[in-house]
Enzyme design. Sequence first.
Site, PDB file in Angstrom:
ATOM      1  N   TYR A  52      22.353  13.310 -10.682  1.00 22.83           N
ATOM      2  CA  TYR A  52      21.943  14.332  -9.708  1.00 22.83           C
ATOM      3  C   TYR A  52      21.178  13.671  -8.588  1.00 22.83           C
ATOM      4  O   TYR A  52      20.273  12.866  -8.849  1.00 22.83           O
ATOM      5  CB  TYR A  52      21.067  15.407 -10.370  1.00 22.83           C
ATOM      6  CG  TYR A  52      21.780  16.730 -10.407  1.00 22.83           C
ATOM      7  CD1 TYR A  52      22.164  17.352  -9.222  1.00 22.83           C
ATOM      8  CD2 TYR A  52      22.102  17.352 -11.609  1.00 22.83           C
ATOM      9  CE1 TYR A  52      22.852  18.549  -9.238  1.00 22.83           C
ATOM     10  CE2 TYR A  52      22.786  18.554 -11.636  1.00 22.83           C
ATOM     11  CZ  TYR A  52      23.162  19.147 -10.441  1.00 22.83           C
ATOM     12  OH  TYR A  52      23.847  20.328 -10.454  1.00 22.83           O
ATOM     13  N   GLU A  54      20.229  15.480  -5.307  1.00 22.78           N
ATOM     14  CA  GLU A  54      20.027  16.401  -4.171  1.00 22.78           C
ATOM     15  C   GLU A  54      19.084  15.771  -3.166  1.00 22.78           C
ATOM     16  O   GLU A  54      18.046  15.206  -3.541  1.00 22.78           O
ATOM     17  CB  GLU A  54      19.501  17.742  -4.666  1.00 22.78           C
ATOM     18  CG  GLU A  54      20.619  18.594  -5.246  1.00 22.78           C
ATOM     19  CD  GLU A  54      20.104  19.816  -5.982  1.00 22.78           C
ATOM     20  OE1 GLU A  54      18.959  19.786  -6.454  1.00 22.78           O
ATOM     21  OE2 GLU A  54      20.871  20.784  -6.101  1.00 22.78           O
ATOM     22  N   ASP A 203      37.911  17.996  14.785  1.00 17.84           N
ATOM     23  CA  ASP A 203      38.252  17.903  13.366  1.00 17.84           C
ATOM     24  C   ASP A 203      39.342  16.826  13.239  1.00 17.84           C
ATOM     25  O   ASP A 203      40.508  17.071  13.543  1.00 17.84           O
ATOM     26  CB  ASP A 203      38.747  19.266  12.875  1.00 17.84           C
ATOM     27  CG  ASP A 203      39.183  19.241  11.415  1.00 17.84           C
ATOM     28  OD1 ASP A 203      39.341  18.135  10.857  1.00 17.84           O
ATOM     29  OD2 ASP A 203      39.389  20.322  10.839  1.00 17.84           O
ATOM     30  N   THR A 229      38.383  14.172   6.837  1.00 16.54           N
ATOM     31  CA  THR A 229      38.510  13.991   5.392  1.00 16.54           C
ATOM     32  C   THR A 229      38.822  12.529   5.131  1.00 16.54           C
ATOM     33  O   THR A 229      39.359  11.829   6.002  1.00 16.54           O
ATOM     34  CB  THR A 229      39.612  14.880   4.776  1.00 16.54           C
ATOM     35  OG1 THR A 229      40.821  14.680   5.504  1.00 16.54           O
ATOM     36  CG2 THR A 229      39.229  16.341   4.815  1.00 16.54           C
ATOM     37  N   LYS A 232      43.258  11.397   3.561  1.00 13.94           N
ATOM     38  CA  LYS A 232      44.586  11.509   4.181  1.00 13.94           C
ATOM     39  C   LYS A 232      44.981  10.131   4.720  1.00 13.94           C
ATOM     40  O   LYS A 232      45.178   9.208   3.938  1.00 13.94           O
ATOM     41  CB  LYS A 232      44.561  12.596   5.259  1.00 13.94           C
ATOM     42  CG  LYS A 232      44.246  13.995   4.699  1.00 13.94           C
ATOM     43  CD  LYS A 232      44.347  15.057   5.750  1.00 13.94           C
ATOM     44  CE  LYS A 232      44.158  16.460   5.189  1.00 13.94           C
ATOM     45  NZ  LYS A 232      42.740  16.861   5.116  1.00 13.94           N
ATOM     46  N   ARG A 238      39.279  11.943  -2.354  1.00 15.86           N
ATOM     47  CA  ARG A 238      39.292  13.313  -1.813  1.00 15.86           C
ATOM     48  C   ARG A 238      37.879  13.707  -1.398  1.00 15.86           C
ATOM     49  O   ARG A 238      36.957  13.671  -2.215  1.00 15.86           O
ATOM     50  CB  ARG A 238      39.790  14.222  -2.942  1.00 15.86           C
ATOM     51  CG  ARG A 238      40.066  15.654  -2.614  1.00 15.86           C
ATOM     52  CD  ARG A 238      41.021  16.214  -3.649  1.00 15.86           C
ATOM     53  NE  ARG A 238      42.292  15.538  -3.499  1.00 15.86           N
ATOM     54  CZ  ARG A 238      43.197  15.814  -2.548  1.00 15.86           C
ATOM     55  NH1 ARG A 238      42.984  16.801  -1.708  1.00 15.86           N
ATOM     56  NH2 ARG A 238      44.315  15.138  -2.464  1.00 15.86           N
TER      57      ARG A 238
HETATM   58  N1  DSN Z   1      45.496  20.991   3.132  1.00 18.81           N
HETATM   59  C1  DSN Z   1      45.320  20.089   4.237  1.00 18.81           C
HETATM   60  C2  DSN Z   1      46.627  19.650   4.766  1.00 18.81           C
HETATM   61  O1  DSN Z   1      47.553  19.537   3.986  1.00 18.81           O
HETATM   62  O2  DSN Z   1      46.759  19.387   5.945  1.00 18.81           O
HETATM   63  C3  DSN Z   1      44.474  20.651   5.261  1.00 18.81           C
HETATM   64  O3  DSN Z   1      43.356  21.178   4.660  1.00 18.81           O
END
Ligand code: DSN
Length: 436
Positions: A52, A54, A203, A229, A232, A238
Amino acid sequence: MRRAAASEDVEIERLLKEEIERQCTTIQLIASENFTSPAVLRATASVLTNKYAEGYPGRRYYGGNAVVDQVEELARERAKALFHAEHANLQPHAGASANLAAYMALIQPGDTVLAMRLDQGGHLTHGSPVSITGQTYRFVAYGVTPATQDGSGERIDLDQLRDLAKKERPQLIVAGTTAYSRIIDPVPYREIADEVGAKFMFDAAHPAGLIAGGVHPSPVGIADVVTFTTHKTLRGPRGGAILCGTDLARSVDSAVFPGLQGGPLEHVIAAKAVAFFEASQPEFADYAAQVVLNAKALAAGLADQGFRLLSGGTENHQVLVDLRSFDPDLTGKQAQESLDRAGITCNRNQIPDDPRSPFVTSGLRLGTPAETTAGMGEAEMAEIARLIGTVLRSPEDDKVRAEVRAEVRDLCGRFSPYGAPDATGNYSGAPRCPAG
Ligand code: DSN
């Protein structure tokens, strides 16, 4: 109390084995997925999950965080160096929570925000009425220009964006897409935001790895806040992340914790640090460039098969297919399911002004980040385009699907992300990509 060994949990062991086999024996074309390196997997599966923490490094609400502080600090420093940012927050559990935290840091409930409409390529957290974002803020949507014969349309409509900005006087303008195959230049967004006194958020969930690899322009230092994110094109675990200037650091940090989340996932933050390290290696720039070359090759092959591509092609890791001219009766849902049964994994996607629902759709979204990591190149993309055309010309033909499945199995055997299975069926190899 005696602990059960992990191997005694036969159900989960079996499912883990089935999933790695699926990933290694079918073609992964979901544009938002990738194959992480063994080092990223190791950090994600580490004992840091037990802790933990925080708060933030040096300011925790629990004891025992001396090591965790170093992990998170290292991750933050690597993120800042990779993206040339003044401040990084790596605690968002996902892109959705990163976006919500960014809104909390930048604007007040009820404020007006301009963002891309979902069917034009935007994201649920860009103000969809079914998302908390659309329920908390007043989103007004912009979109893309109409399709044209020569492929020059279906680009972000900056004239519409400027007109809407002047009319609506938003507090925030959001750039970023989930289904858009062109480069997004942050500069005109900044200019429009400045014209109307709005803040600007980018974004970068999809292009983060292309930005880190130097093949797409960076919005860092141009946008007030950049969210992304890590799983990707960036090829990490993730999770989500936020970059901003030192002026917004406190607001961003307190929006993430305690505003939105509790204990951070320090095992994932460690894996993010590994991914930032990997993305800072020279080979990653080669990887990012190859992702785009592969997408262009896939697009060219699909066009040869008779598919209409949104915006006429691609400049990033995605190819968006409008199925209607290929076969007016073929829906995105049918196409996705038929390809799935042939061993080709992708997702259905709405196209601009799609007459079909988001659950059915008239389009497909295909992406190259994962199979580029597995070592595939342009020749394999041409091959995959041919296989997709073959399946979708006879989407209900089991014989055709079985023949394609066999070709897919052969291709994946030559480009397996985690090597070949050993005698017990375990895959333990590393992705073949040089930066893997
Ligand atoms: N689910 C993601 C995507 O596939 O682009 C976006 O959140």
